[in-house]
Design a protein around this motif. Sequence first.
Motif, PDB file in Angstrom:
ATOM      1  N   THR A   1       0.847  -1.193   0.000  1.00 44.95           N
ATOM      2  CA  THR A   1       0.000   0.000   0.000  1.00 44.95           C
ATOM      3  C   THR A   1       0.883   1.244   0.000  1.00 44.95           C
ATOM      4  OG1 THR A   1      -0.103   0.153   2.393  1.00 44.95           O
ATOM      5  CG2 THR A   1      -1.784  -1.225   1.314  1.00 44.95           C
ATOM      6  N   ARG A   2       0.240   2.404  -0.092  1.00 43.72           N
ATOM      7  CA  ARG A   2       0.996   3.669  -0.015  1.00 43.72           C
ATOM      8  C   ARG A   2       1.632   3.845   1.345  1.00 43.72           C
ATOM      9  NH1 ARG A   2      -3.562   7.556  -2.207  1.00 43.72           N
ATOM     10  NH2 ARG A   2      -4.754   5.793  -1.488  1.00 43.72           N
ATOM     11  N   SER A   3       1.006   3.251   2.341  1.00 45.57           N
ATOM     12  CA  SER A   3       1.586   3.290   3.678  1.00 45.57           C
ATOM     13  C   SER A   3       2.710   2.254   3.739  1.00 45.57           C
ATOM     14  CB  SER A   3       0.513   2.955   4.717  1.00 45.57           C
ATOM     15  OG  SER A   3       1.095   2.804   5.985  1.00 45.57           O
ATOM     16  N   PRO A   4       3.922   2.645   4.053  1.00 44.14           N
ATOM     17  CA  PRO A   4       5.051   1.715   3.990  1.00 44.14           C
ATOM     18  C   PRO A   4       4.960   0.553   4.979  1.00 44.14           C
ATOM     19  CG  PRO A   4       5.728   3.793   4.973  1.00 44.14           C
ATOM     20  CD  PRO A   4       4.323   3.984   4.488  1.00 44.14           C
TER      21      PRO A   4
ATOM     22  N   ARG B   1       3.579  -4.930   7.394  1.00 42.25           N
ATOM     23  CA  ARG B   1       4.851  -5.262   6.746  1.00 42.25           C
ATOM     24  C   ARG B   1       5.940  -5.373   7.804  1.00 42.25           C
ATOM     25  NH1 ARG B   1       6.278  -2.589   1.213  1.00 42.25           N
ATOM     26  NH2 ARG B   1       7.549  -4.458   1.298  1.00 42.25           N
ATOM     27  N   ARG B   2       6.977  -6.073   7.459  1.00 46.79           N
ATOM     28  CA  ARG B   2       8.134  -6.198   8.328  1.00 46.79           C
ATOM     29  C   ARG B   2       8.710  -4.785   8.515  1.00 46.79           C
ATOM     30  NH1 ARG B   2      10.997 -10.110  10.144  1.00 46.79           N
ATOM     31  NH2 ARG B   2       9.888 -11.744   9.022  1.00 46.79           N
ATOM     32  N   PRO B   3       9.197  -4.458   9.701  1.00 47.16           N
ATOM     33  CA  PRO B   3       9.800  -3.132   9.898  1.00 47.16           C
ATOM     34  C   PRO B   3      10.861  -2.861   8.832  1.00 47.16           C
ATOM     35  CG  PRO B   3       9.585  -4.278  11.981  1.00 47.16           C
ATOM     36  CD  PRO B   3       9.218  -5.270  10.909  1.00 47.16           C
ATOM     37  N   ALA B   4      10.927  -1.632   8.361  1.00 47.09           N
ATOM     38  CA  ALA B   4      11.802  -1.265   7.239  1.00 47.09           C
ATOM     39  C   ALA B   4      13.247  -1.685   7.467  1.00 47.09           C
ATOM     40  CB  ALA B   4      11.720   0.233   6.967  1.00 47.09           C
ATOM     41  N   ASP B   5      13.742  -1.549   8.698  1.00 45.61           N
ATOM     42  CA  ASP B   5      15.144  -1.900   8.962  1.00 45.61           C
ATOM     43  C   ASP B   5      15.370  -3.415   8.989  1.00 45.61           C
ATOM     44  OD1 ASP B   5      13.737  -2.317  11.305  1.00 45.61           O
ATOM     45  OD2 ASP B   5      15.233  -1.380  12.604  1.00 45.61           O
TER      46      ASP B   5
END
Length: 169
Positions: A125-128, A158-162
């Motif tokens: 989605t647009r939300s990361p 989603r999995r955290p970006a880091d």
Amino acid sequence: MSDAAVHDVAPRLVYFDDLTEGERHRTATRSVTEADVVNFAGLSGDYNRLHVDIEFAAATPFGERVAHGLLVLSIASGLCTRLPVSEAMQQNILGLLDLQCRWPAPTRIGDTVHVVLTVTDLTPTRSPGRGVVTMRRDVVNQRDETVMESTWKLLVRRRPADDRNGAGR
């Protein structure tokens, strides 16, 4: 009692990023009983004669009483929640966005069913921090007949970006 430590192993969390299009899972089986149909009629208030009247149902094209379609949907949902992938995702499911069903064949009292769950689409989605997971859930009876086809769209964390570079199963 032994001095050995006892450890509860929490299941690894499954995020949107851990799923792959085309992956399939099969649930355990479950038989649809007379009690299921009667209890569902009472719970839902759906006393349609096709489900609760033996004489009426015998004169229909089915020739006997059949389970409520929404009962079959409920059973499918319950069977799927017991899949290891579903248990590992539960904490990351943010909501059910859409559900579409069709019933190409009846489920009869006494049928034993299972669900084949297939991940058919993964759309960020647009939300990361979120993605939409589309799953097909087919309910199949002991005669290998598909009695319900459904598509579920879930909003999943989603999995955290880091941590995304290390994602995957």
